[in-house]
Write an enzyme that holds these catalytic residues in place. Structure first.
Site, short mmCIF file in Angstrom:
data_model
loop_
_atom_site.label_atom_id
_atom_site.label_comp_id
_atom_site.label_asym_id
_atom_site.label_seq_id
_atom_site.Cartn_x
_atom_site.Cartn_y
_atom_site.Cartn_z
N GLU A 65 0.83 -1.19 0.00
CA GLU A 65 0.00 0.00 0.00
C GLU A 65 0.87 1.24 0.00
O GLU A 65 0.58 2.22 -0.69
CB GLU A 65 -0.90 -0.04 1.24
CG GLU A 65 -1.86 1.11 1.33
CD GLU A 65 -1.85 1.77 2.69
OE1 GLU A 65 -1.75 1.03 3.68
OE2 GLU A 65 -1.90 3.01 2.76
N GLU A 83 11.53 3.21 1.38
CA GLU A 83 10.27 3.00 2.11
C GLU A 83 10.49 2.06 3.28
O GLU A 83 9.88 2.22 4.34
CB GLU A 83 9.24 2.44 1.13
CG GLU A 83 7.82 2.66 1.52
CD GLU A 83 7.49 4.10 1.71
OE1 GLU A 83 8.04 4.94 0.97
OE2 GLU A 83 6.73 4.41 2.62
#
Lengths: 122, 512
Positions: free
Chosen positions: B134, B201
């Site tokens: 996500e 990330e």
């Protein structure tokens, strides 16, 4: 019915009631106290809540009267005669507020909510 | 100004009565002149007199102020708001469901994709992929940078991952809806998940995991991991640290291929949208996703257990107690929602204070045993959790646990009609107040289609809520709370928190 019972307790109608009132008044005047000063906030938490709601000057005057009476009692004295004549033992400041507090507590209990304060036995 | 008032007060109270000086001079002959001072002489008597008149005014309250303020909860009819705009649902040939609710007077819209995939569908080795994916999807596709394009339109792009669903939605102006659908479809099908982005990330997620160890979320994560141990619902959403470090592009692509399939997705839109336009656009765009409708799901098992993490260096203790509840499709879930409203929630900023409707909230606030308290009821596909979460200082944990357990177990024995009506009204109004904008409505549509397969009309929902009465509450409480295992999770200075057997004993009473 209620007023019939009240006429038994009315000092103006019943001489025994007048004698009782005179005796209570004499004892309170000797120490310079009012009848409402005898209500103890530790005994009944409603009195504590009512005293919380009263204005500061009234509560201060009550505390000063209690301190003066404690001092007199310690010294085994009474108030001076001229001051005793100026006392007003039955002038009330607490009864209305106390009735309001009790009414609010009864309403809260009738609605099924928990009481806001409960006396704990130490 | 205040000084002047104080001085005048002092002057007035010090003014002696005129008879006083006369008495002092001649004592014997003037005794009958001594009289008690009138009620206006001393300031406290004056104040008491004015207070008496004010209190007497309270005896006769003004009826205008009592017209709507009745303390007795009443059932009222809501038929005038039950006919809300209809939700139109179309199922495309590839299995994707498109659902819209258009309100003609709004100028903004929310359009989003709700996917029946979450951390529940991973395995132990791949735990954390859903959340990672996500985050990565927002980073860009082959053709464009999605976040920038939405922001250029003046919209918001957002997403979240739960245990059983993932959502990506965009809030845009009415004229940008079709472009938003375009961007969403592109994000899901053509994301370039390159290694550089992934490693950046990864660091961000690891930092977040470390920072979130003492929050409320941590208590609920631990609660799930102990209540649903050895079962997929027990895995945390962001995954284990070791897994986060080893996730790569193939993992993410594999996840998209197996779980982001069209029969498990709902494209929901609400606001200034037209159903046919969105259906047409969706038909054209969502072509690259697989139409596999297998949703391999392991059943979740509830284990009565506890996890306690003692940390005496934080000031407050946080703990949650949960019973196993039912799935969202079970009719008893509505009764559990009403029971959640009956237990209520409270914190020190609550406007109701000591006068709230729920008995647990009253007990907690009057005795000052918690900083905040919240009842929760969550439902998943085949199971659920119902319980109470509380934050408290370390010295009142015993009293607080007693209050919580007695309130929950009392629901199986003594339930008053007033409490149930009040809870029903609160539940109805909280459901309606929550869906007050285009985003909450779109989320509601997406979630309901994924869990129930249809959008429950408000009239039916209200009818189901009204069908809950005290005997239903007692039956449901007996089914889920009476003598059942619980799961406890606690962090902080919890030395005084009672042990598991103490809690387990208080799931039933021997009084009746």
């Amino acid at each position: 019915m209620a007023s019939f019972l009240k006429s038994f307790l009315d000092p103006k109608k019943n001489p025994l009631a007048a004698m009782h009132m005179k005796s209570v008044s004499k004892r309170l005047r000797r120490y310079g106290l009012r009848y409402d000063d005898l209500y103890d906030p530790l005994y009944d938490l409603d009195v504590k809540e009512a005293l919380n709601r009263l204005p500061r000057e009234i509560v201060d005057a009550r505390n000063q009267r209690l301190k003066r009476a404690l001092d007199l009692s310690l010294k085994h004295e009474y108030l001076p005669e001229d001051l005793q004549k100026m006392q007003t033992p039955f002038r009330s400041y607490l009864q209305d507020m106390l009735a309001l507090v009790k009414k609010e507590r009864a309403e809260r209990e009738a609605l099924g909510a928990l009481p806001l304060y409960e006396r704990t036995i130490p | 100004m205040a000084n002047k008032q104080l001085l005048s007060l002092a002057r007035r109270s010090h003014k002696p009565p005129s008879s006083f000086t006369v008495v002092r001079s001649s004592s014997s002959a003037a005794e009958e002149f001594i009289k008690p001072p009138p009620p206006t002489a001393m300031i406290y008597d004056r104040i008491a007199h004015s207070l008496k008149s004010k209190l007497q005014k309270l005896e006769k309250p003004d009826i205008r102020f009592l017209k709507y303020g009745s303390p007795h909860p009443t059932q009222s009819s809501h038929t005038h708001i039950l006919s809300l705009p209809e939700t139109k649902i179309t199922t495309l040939p590839n299995g994707l469901r498109v659902a819209t609710e258009s309100t003609s007077n709004s100028r903004t819209a929310t359009v989003g994709l709700w996917i029946d995939a979450g951390s529940r569908f991973e395995s132990d080795e791949t735990n954390g992929t859903a959340h990672f994916l996500e985050r990565m999807i927002f980073k860009g596709t082959e053709k464009r940078r999605s976040e920038e394009e939405i922001e250029n339109m003046g919209g918001h792009l957002n997403g979240y991952t739960c245990r059983e669903e993932t959502a990506y939605y965009a809030k845009v102006m009415g004229n940008g809806v079709l472009k938003a659908v375009d961007i969403l479809a592109d994000m899901l099908q053509n994301s370039k998940l390159e290694e550089g982005c992934i490693s950046r990330e990864r660091d961000a997620i690891l930092r977040e995991v470390q920072a979130g160890e003492h929050t409320e979320e941590a208590v609920f994560d631990h609660l799930h991991s102990t209540a649903f141990q050895y079962s997929p619902l027990g895995r945390s959403i962001h995954g284990a640290v070791a897994n986060i470090k080893t996730i790569s592009t193939e993992h993410l692509h594999h996840y998209i291929h197996t779980h982001y399939t069209t029969p498990r997705m709902v494209l929901a839109a609400s606001g200034a949208v037209k159903h046919d336009q969105i259906v047409e656009k969706a038909n054209k765009l969502f072509t690259k996703l697989s139409s596999d409708s297998t949703t391999a799901k392991e059943p979740a098992t509830f284990t009565g257990s506890e996890v306690r993490i003692i940390n005496d260096y934080v000031p407050l203790a946080k703990f949650a107690i949960a019973f196993e509840a039912t799935s969202s499709t079970d009719p008893d879930s509505i009764a559990l929602m009403v029971m959640r409203e009956m237990l209520g929630s409270w914190n020190k900023n609550a406007g109701g204070g000591k006068h709230m409707g729920s008995e647990l909230a009253q007990r907690v606030s009057i005795n000052g045993i918690a900083e905040s308290m919240m009842a929760f009821s969550t439902n998943y596909k085949d199971t659920g959790l119902f319980g109470v979460y509380a934050v408290a200082k370390p010295d009142c944990l015993g009293d607080l646990s007693f209050a919580i357990m007695s309130a929950i177990t009392k629901l199986a024995y003594r339930v008053s009609e007033d409490d149930v009506i009040r809870a029903r009204n609160q539940l109805k109004s909280s459901l309606m107040l929550h869906t007050d904008g285009t985003s909450p409505v779109a989320e509601d549509i997406g979630r309901q289609l994924l869990t129930y397969g249809r959008r429950i009309p408000i009239a039916e929902l209200f009818a189901r809520i009204d069908a809950v009465d005290p005997s239903t509450i007692k039956r449901v409480a007996n089914r889920y709370f009476y003598d059942r295992d619980i799961a406890i999770s606690a962090i902080g200075p919890i030395k005084e928190l009672p042990d598991y057997n103490w809690f387990r004993r208080r799931t039933y009473w021997n009084r009746y």
